[in-house]
Design an enzyme around this catalytic site. Sequence first.
Site, short mmCIF file in Angstrom:
data_model
loop_
_atom_site.label_atom_id
_atom_site.label_comp_id
_atom_site.label_asym_id
_atom_site.label_seq_id
_atom_site.Cartn_x
_atom_site.Cartn_y
_atom_site.Cartn_z
N THR A 57 77.66 -8.45 -44.47
CA THR A 57 78.97 -8.48 -45.10
C THR A 57 79.29 -7.08 -45.63
O THR A 57 78.50 -6.15 -45.47
CB THR A 57 79.00 -9.48 -46.27
OG1 THR A 57 78.20 -8.96 -47.35
CG2 THR A 57 78.46 -10.83 -45.85
N CYS A 58 80.43 -6.95 -46.29
CA CYS A 58 80.79 -5.64 -46.84
C CYS A 58 79.82 -5.23 -47.96
O CYS A 58 79.66 -4.06 -48.26
CB CYS A 58 82.22 -5.65 -47.36
SG CYS A 58 82.55 -6.90 -48.62
N PHE A 119 81.96 -16.46 -53.74
CA PHE A 119 81.24 -17.42 -52.90
C PHE A 119 81.48 -17.19 -51.40
O PHE A 119 81.11 -18.03 -50.59
CB PHE A 119 81.63 -18.85 -53.27
CG PHE A 119 80.98 -19.35 -54.53
CD1 PHE A 119 79.69 -19.83 -54.53
CD2 PHE A 119 81.67 -19.31 -55.73
CE1 PHE A 119 79.08 -20.28 -55.69
CE2 PHE A 119 81.08 -19.75 -56.90
CZ PHE A 119 79.78 -20.25 -56.88
N THR A 194 92.56 -8.18 -39.11
CA THR A 194 92.61 -9.62 -39.39
C THR A 194 91.21 -10.21 -39.54
O THR A 194 90.98 -11.36 -39.22
CB THR A 194 93.36 -10.36 -38.27
OG1 THR A 194 92.71 -10.09 -37.02
CG2 THR A 194 94.80 -9.94 -38.21
N GLY A 198 90.60 -9.35 -44.54
CA GLY A 198 92.01 -9.11 -44.26
C GLY A 198 92.84 -10.38 -44.39
O GLY A 198 93.92 -10.38 -44.98
#
EC number: 1.2.1.70
Length: 420
Positions: A57-58, A119, A194, A198
């Site tokens: 993830t980021c 979450f 997207t 996003g």
Amino acid sequence: MQKYNISRSHYFYAIGLSYKKADADIRGRFSLDEESKLALLNQAKENDIESLVVTSTCNRTEIYGFAQHPFQLIQLLCDNTRGTVEEFQDVAYIYKNKDAIAHMFRVGSGLDSQILGDFEIISQLKKSAKLSRKHGLLNHFTERLVNAVIQASKRIKTETDISSGATSVSFASVQYIFKNVENVSDKNILLFGTGKIGRNTCENLVKHTKNEHITLINRTKNKAEQIAGKFNLVVKDYANLQEEVSESDILIVATGAQRPTIDKHIIQSNKPLLILDLSIPKNVDANVDELNNVTLVHLDHLSQITDQTLETRKAHIPLAEAIIEDVKAEFNSWLETRKFAPTIKALKHKLSDFAASELETQRKKNADFNEAQAELISNNIIQKITNHFAHHLKDDDVSTDDSLELIKKVFQLEPSTKNV
């Protein structure tokens, strides 16, 4: 973990890096897109890894899996990203067995998120486990663990208020816009990308800004049109990106690309432009800072924003931790039963052999032998005996290892208690 009869490997590891020690640039080097994840899973199978779950993830990139040594998992990560072993060692964490289990619970429950109570990671964990299962890389232990973490996450969401307020990067980005841009409803906003962040940002923008000047661009236009349809947004072609950037007051970039998609050359206007880069790796080149009219904000900065509900959310940490301990205790209780499951199974087979032999003897002796009734009675007795032994082995006051050895010795089970 071998003693629990769940894996050929002795150890279950969680290896990875997160926002805590790795900045956005380093996290970008170790990020995995969908293609890289598949390559990693295929390599894991080739390397005879038994069970593996990968999340990227980021905020973090992690691998949960069985191995004889953590370097096996670290090598998989480095082989399929732009990161090196040396870079990993500088910022990484490695957890083993029960510490690895505890780490997954904290991550999946939002307690280890960059914004407390976020979450979004749990959906990533579900998706990753599903992908591993599809590729034959999810054993019973890992699947049970992921399900337990999902259960804890659901309970924390419903039984605490730890997720109240701004609990995600997408919400924090909208909050930042409100705090730093006047007359938001009148500004031209361009959303480029997207991906999940996003999409969530788009939803929050529509919900909270009441802005009717939001444009959406994505490399694959039909994806943009699907999202735009939900929120009644304008969609433009990727070819119009430079033109739309020049018209914008706020540019939100969340493309998920592995290289920058926006740089200073695409910005042709001199009017003030706020750019929010919500991507890992960074999708906006640092050279845009050379433009006096541009303000560039990355998600790491957004994640540091504290709102008035943060202290309230912090107050719910003890309750969230208690819920984790409750669910984790159930999981650990199940795990302990795996120690003696093969012995109980072997005992049941042994008793069934005894019963079959005795039934055969009685069948020869008695002409009116009631086969069905005799089998029913013997099966019930076998079940009661094995249940009795299982309850005995679960008793905290009993030495499980000593009891297992005694059962094996008395019933001569040793040859049939290999891993199952």
